[in-house]
Design a protein around this motif. Structure first.
Motif, PDB file in Angstrom:
ATOM      1  N   UNK A 188       1.559  11.785  -5.070  1.00 42.30           N
ATOM      2  CA  UNK A 188       2.889  12.213  -5.535  1.00 42.30           C
ATOM      3  C   UNK A 188       3.305  11.233  -6.635  1.00 42.30           C
ATOM      4  N   UNK A 189       3.840  11.757  -7.750  1.00 45.63           N
ATOM      5  CA  UNK A 189       4.172  10.859  -8.869  1.00 45.63           C
ATOM      6  C   UNK A 189       5.431  10.041  -8.591  1.00 45.63           C
ATOM      7  N   UNK A 190       5.271   8.935  -7.898  1.00 43.94           N
ATOM      8  CA  UNK A 190       6.414   8.072  -7.558  1.00 43.94           C
ATOM      9  C   UNK A 190       6.668   7.071  -8.676  1.00 43.94           C
ATOM     10  N   UNK A 191       7.869   6.463  -8.654  1.00 46.45           N
ATOM     11  CA  UNK A 191       8.185   5.451  -9.672  1.00 46.45           C
ATOM     12  C   UNK A 191       7.450   4.151  -9.374  1.00 46.45           C
ATOM     13  N   UNK A 192       7.350   3.828  -8.092  1.00 43.84           N
ATOM     14  CA  UNK A 192       6.624   2.631  -7.664  1.00 43.84           C
ATOM     15  C   UNK A 192       5.824   3.022  -6.432  1.00 43.84           C
ATOM     16  N   UNK A 193       4.917   2.113  -6.020  1.00 42.97           N
ATOM     17  CA  UNK A 193       4.226   2.279  -4.743  1.00 42.97           C
ATOM     18  C   UNK A 193       3.286   3.467  -4.733  1.00 42.97           C
ATOM     19  N   UNK A 194       2.782   3.792  -3.539  1.00 43.57           N
ATOM     20  CA  UNK A 194       1.784   4.863  -3.446  1.00 43.57           C
ATOM     21  C   UNK A 194       2.175   5.860  -2.358  1.00 43.57           C
ATOM     22  N   UNK A 195       2.430   7.074  -2.786  1.00 37.50           N
ATOM     23  CA  UNK A 195       2.717   8.145  -1.821  1.00 37.50           C
ATOM     24  C   UNK A 195       1.724   9.273  -2.029  1.00 37.50           C
TER      25      UNK A 195
ATOM     26  N   UNK B   1      -3.835   4.309   4.502  1.00 35.08           N
ATOM     27  CA  UNK B   1      -2.372   4.234   4.430  1.00 35.08           C
ATOM     28  C   UNK B   1      -1.809   3.223   5.439  1.00 35.08           C
ATOM     29  N   UNK B   2      -0.679   2.575   5.047  1.00 34.95           N
ATOM     30  CA  UNK B   2      -0.001   1.664   5.986  1.00 34.95           C
ATOM     31  C   UNK B   2       0.845   2.465   6.970  1.00 34.95           C
ATOM     32  N   UNK B   3       1.393   3.575   6.480  1.00 36.60           N
ATOM     33  CA  UNK B   3       2.286   4.378   7.321  1.00 36.60           C
ATOM     34  C   UNK B   3       1.926   5.855   7.151  1.00 36.60           C
ATOM     35  N   UNK B   4       1.883   6.582   8.259  1.00 40.95           N
ATOM     36  CA  UNK B   4       1.736   8.047   8.170  1.00 40.95           C
ATOM     37  C   UNK B   4       3.017   8.663   8.727  1.00 40.95           C
ATOM     38  N   UNK B   5       3.678   9.484   7.912  1.00 48.26           N
ATOM     39  CA  UNK B   5       4.866  10.191   8.383  1.00 48.26           C
ATOM     40  C   UNK B   5       4.435  11.615   8.715  1.00 48.26           C
TER      41      UNK B   5
ATOM     42  N   UNK C  88       4.937   0.286   0.195  1.00 54.14           N
ATOM     43  CA  UNK C  88       3.876   0.555   1.168  1.00 54.14           C
ATOM     44  C   UNK C  88       2.998   1.702   0.709  1.00 54.14           C
ATOM     45  N   UNK C  89       1.800   1.737   1.294  1.00 58.15           N
ATOM     46  CA  UNK C  89       0.940   2.903   1.030  1.00 58.15           C
ATOM     47  C   UNK C  89       1.266   3.934   2.102  1.00 58.15           C
ATOM     48  N   UNK C  90       1.806   5.063   1.657  1.00 58.48           N
ATOM     49  CA  UNK C  90       2.350   6.029   2.616  1.00 58.48           C
ATOM     50  C   UNK C  90       1.692   7.394   2.451  1.00 58.48           C
ATOM     51  N   UNK C  91       1.504   8.023   3.602  1.00 60.27           N
ATOM     52  CA  UNK C  91       0.938   9.366   3.619  1.00 60.27           C
ATOM     53  C   UNK C  91       1.922  10.244   4.381  1.00 60.27           C
ATOM     54  N   UNK C  92       2.280  11.384   3.817  1.00 62.04           N
ATOM     55  CA  UNK C  92       3.137  12.306   4.575  1.00 62.04           C
ATOM     56  C   UNK C  92       2.359  13.590   4.853  1.00 62.04           C
ATOM     57  N   UNK C  93       2.249  13.888   6.136  1.00 59.78           N
ATOM     58  CA  UNK C  93       1.545  15.114   6.557  1.00 59.78           C
ATOM     59  C   UNK C  93       2.613  16.124   6.920  1.00 59.78           C
TER      60      UNK C  93
END
Ligand SMILES: Nc1ncnc2c1ncn2[C@@H]1O[C@H](COP(=O)(O)OP(=O)(O)OP(=O)(O)O)[C@@H](O)[C@H]1O
Ligand SMILES: [Mg+2]
Length: 357
Positions: free
Chosen positions: A54-61, A123-127, A25-30
């Motif tokens: 954020x340098x993730x292995x997969x997906x978008x953070x 983003x699909x999800x905002x945490x 998922x495309x995720x944003x953490x505030x």
């Protein structure tokens, strides 16, 4: 993600966000206050109000850290009717006090930032991580309080007498008042306050509308509140108090993350015969020490079971509690966040959150 001080809100927000992103998922953490090493791990080290990858292995953070002053300045810039009004507000002494130190402004700006991301980011999800419970309560109430403050009748009362010259006369008439102001607000004068309100009145309507939109966003079915707590009685009591506020305000509650749980005790061992080089007495001592350790572990697990029952007894039916194991090391880099994300998944939390939202 809410809860009392130090229970792991920021850490679990980051671990959840990382897990969801690496699932595709495309995720944003505030985040509000990451510990330095966690901020470094997430790439928010330079405390930026804008999302950073954020340098993730997969997906978008992407992660960002709330800067409430920058958020306020940005709102003024975007919504001022002219560059002159904007400049007048941004350079005003009273505005500086309001945007940096007015009680509750930090919580309110967190809501403004959340709303602008919810409306404009792809983003699909905002945490959303939150400050500790007591402040988080302010943060839930902030949009309502702001809506009240932005009420036009209040505004009119503040601006009414207030041609700036009217206020100035008041100021000249009262050295005492001016002295009090100086102590409370630093270099601010009554004229500054009058000027602030007269410049700011053009922005009032927008603030009010957005605070109503935030209230709707917080209560919408796509929002989920998760309370982070620990098995200890103190943390639990705070979580229950917080839950009551959530329910009273009609916020959609999904469940508890019970953080830093001990792993379940292993089953009873069939105790082997003593090896030849050990005496029976010596072997019996080892056996009873192991048995005592296992008993302690079982007692801990039983206490945790009771804690979970107690929490759920206070929660609306259908709520869940997910046990998150205590990690052997501090959680401050991507590999340890990833391990915690796996634990969140194993606890069933991620599947449940996905079903709800
Ligand atoms: N499951 C866990 N296992 C081991 N350590 C953990 C776990 N969860 C959190 N921690 C550690 O606990 C400490 C506090 O966590 P964190 O900063 O996330 O708490 P917080 O609730 O955000 O605190 P605050 O209320 O101050 O914002 C951190 O050092 C973090 O690494
Ligand atoms: Mg925190």
């Amino acid at each position: 993600m809410c809860g009392s001080g130090g229970v792991g809100k920021t850490t679990l927000s980051a671990a959840l966000a990382l897990r969801l992103a690496e699932e595709g998922r495309r995720v944003l953490v505030l985040t509000i206050d990451p510990a330095r090493r966690l901020a470094d791990a997430l790439g928010t080290g330079d405390l930026d109000n804008e999302p950073r990858r954020v340098p993730t292995e997969r997906g978008e953070l992407r992660a960002l850290m709330l800067d409430s002053k920058a958020t306020f300045d940005d709102l003024v810039r975007r919504h001022s009717p002219s560059p002159e009004v904007c400049e007048r507000i941004l350079t005003n002494h009273y505005y500086r006090f309001v945007s940096e130190r007015l009680p509750g402004v930090h919580e309110y700006m967190a809501m403004e930032r959340l709303l602008s991301l919810a409306l404009n980011d792809e983003a699909d999800v905002i945490v959303l991580d939150t400050p500790p419970t007591r402040h988080a309560l302010d943060f839930l109430a902030a949009p309502d309080r702001m809506a009240g403050l932005m009420d036009e009748s209040v505004m009119r009362w503040l601006v009414l007498p207030a041609t700036a010259s009217g206020w100035r006369m008041l100021e000249m008439g009262s050295d005492v008042l001016a002295g009090v102001l100086k102590r409370l607000l630093g270099p601010t004068t009554i004229a500054d306050i009058a000027e602030f309100f007269s410049g700011f009145q053009t922005l009032w309507g927008g603030f009010r509308e957005r605070s109503i939109a935030v209230r709707a966003l917080l209560r919408s079915p796509t929002t989920q509140f998760v309370l982070v707590t620990a098995p200890a009685p103190g943390a639990r009591a705070e979580a229950i108090a917080f839950l009551e506020v959530l329910q009273r305000d009609g916020m959609p509650f999904s469940g508890f993350f019970i953080n830093r749980c001990a792993p379940p005790a292993p089953p009873d061992l069939a105790w082997p015969k003593p090896p030849e080089h050990r005496s029976t007495g010596e072997w019996e001592r080892v056996r009873s020490e192991v048995a005592a350790t296992l008993d302690r572990r079982r007692a801990l697990t039983a206490a945790q079971d009771r804690a979970v029952e107690d929490l759920l007894a206070h929660a609306p039916s259908g709520s869940q509690a997910w046990r998150i194991p205590d990690q052997p090391t501090d959680v401050h880099d991507l590999p340890s966040l990833r391990r915690l994300g796996v634990a969140l998944d194993t606890s069933g939390a991620i599947a449940a959150l996905r079903r709800n939202g």
